[in-house]
Design an enzyme around this catalytic site. Sequence first.
Site: not given
Ligand code: NAP
Length: 501
Positions: A157, A180, A234, A238, A255, A289, A390
Amino acid sequence: MANIQLSGEKVINYINGEWTSSKKAKFVTIVNPADGQPIGEVLQSSKEDVDLAVQAAKQAQKKWSRVPAPQRAQYLYQVGELLKERKEKLASILTQEMGKVIEEARGEVQEGIDMAFYMAGEGRRLFGQTTPSELNDKFAMSIRVPIGVVGIITPWNFPIAIATWKSFPAIVAGNTVIWKPATETPLMARELVKILDEAGLPKGVMNLVCGSGSEVGSAIVEHPDIDVISFTGSNEVGRAIAEKGGKLLKRVSLEMGGKNAVIVMEDADLSLAVEGIIWSAFGTSGQRCTACSRVIVHENVKAELEKRLLQEMKKLTIGNGLNEDVKIGPVINKGALKKIHEFVEMGQEEGADLLAGGYIVQEEDLDGGYYYAPTLFTNVRPDMRIAQEEIFGPVLSIIPVRSFEEAVEVNNSVAYGLSSSIYTRDVNRVFAAQRDLDTGIVYINAGTTGAEIHLPFGGTKGTGNGHRDSGVAALDVFMEWKSVYVDFSGKLQRAQIDVES
Ligand code: NAP
Ligand code: MG
């Protein structure tokens, strides 16, 4: 505007200063969410590629840690200049890869520029402390030292800003990086890494390894030679990273999600509140987020606020974000459309009243893109799932309350703690609110978004695990404290034993 036509782009890894493909060389398609068309493909690396990157990063770190920090910072100044030069081009690619409207894309690139210059400045400010020793002829100080190899895992995002929040402090602090990026947004990763390369950053200091979370992400988290993991994404992912990293005694900075609210009290400037809510709730199609997904409103102004929000929502033009007039771009993919719509159906089943939106946009000229209509619910109870979980889309819930105390209680009743906001003209409430709202970021008379890069960014409770991105706080993630005692008395001096108070 820079007119960048994207097609057939190929994103590969950058390891030890070289653009390299993987042995297996499997690729997945990168899609423009505004029209569903492919714009390129990205390498799906394996664990072996992570190993190669770690070897390079480990080797490079020995030298990099000896480069004086003000000299390390010189590279970041150069990176900042290149980002500035390329701002328009980068924004255009960002909009086509991720979907956010061009004005916001420019803002995101600006965040990277600001972070480059800010962290470059920190190269001359990695202050430690000196303090009197309790013993005669003895000198004591604490200094900050790099940790080693840092693994960075980022979401789609904010595909460039979040990477700069993490990698720039890591680099200026003397660490080397394995990054990554999210599978959906590797083009922006490539653009940023190209700039670091052009700035002359020594080989091995930044390494890009593309691929899935389950393969590349896991390999980074589990690699014994990666000392720090900085993750944004997510809650679910996390938590899993924290568990694995905990066993390996890694420093893990997380985060995660948010369920951010704007509180509107009966004495608020309603016009101001409406502007702030619309921007926070529907900007980036609600995929920030810090997006506002709850409005906690005093019952005396609820009807008027609803009326004004509905009026303003009508002005939100939906479409391809490259068009300067468009306010609402697509969401990231089909899966997101489905998830958002399921939440909307759930809200209706739970008994909330749908005032606007609530559907996937299927107008002819938007065909092929992933658009969700800005959606407004009212009479939402704080315990409903749409008020607790969320959604990450353009869906806003109005929750009526009777008092300031109840508003604070409702704000704090969710599992997340990223951002909150209050609109009021009462100075006593302003100070009570900044004390009592339990989020990592609090806004007074402004919406829930709009963080500036020189302040700490992050949240409490389910949003994080106590670390912060951004600001000087980010350096705490990427540095160790070392305490140094210099005894120049020429004799054995024993702390706590040779002196008593
Ligand atoms: P996500 O599915 O958790 O993915 C985030 C990153 O983690 C991606 O690079 C993903 O790779 C990787 N990932 C997935 N499974 C993993 C595993 N088992 N081990 C290590 N890494 C792994 O989140 P998203 O859908 O991309 O982003 C949306 C979320 O991010 C929302 O919940 C949002 O609130 C949060 N967010 C938080 C902040 C903050 O600062 N608080 C800022 C922005 C977004 P892939 O892309 O290959 O799946
Ligand atoms: Mg994902």
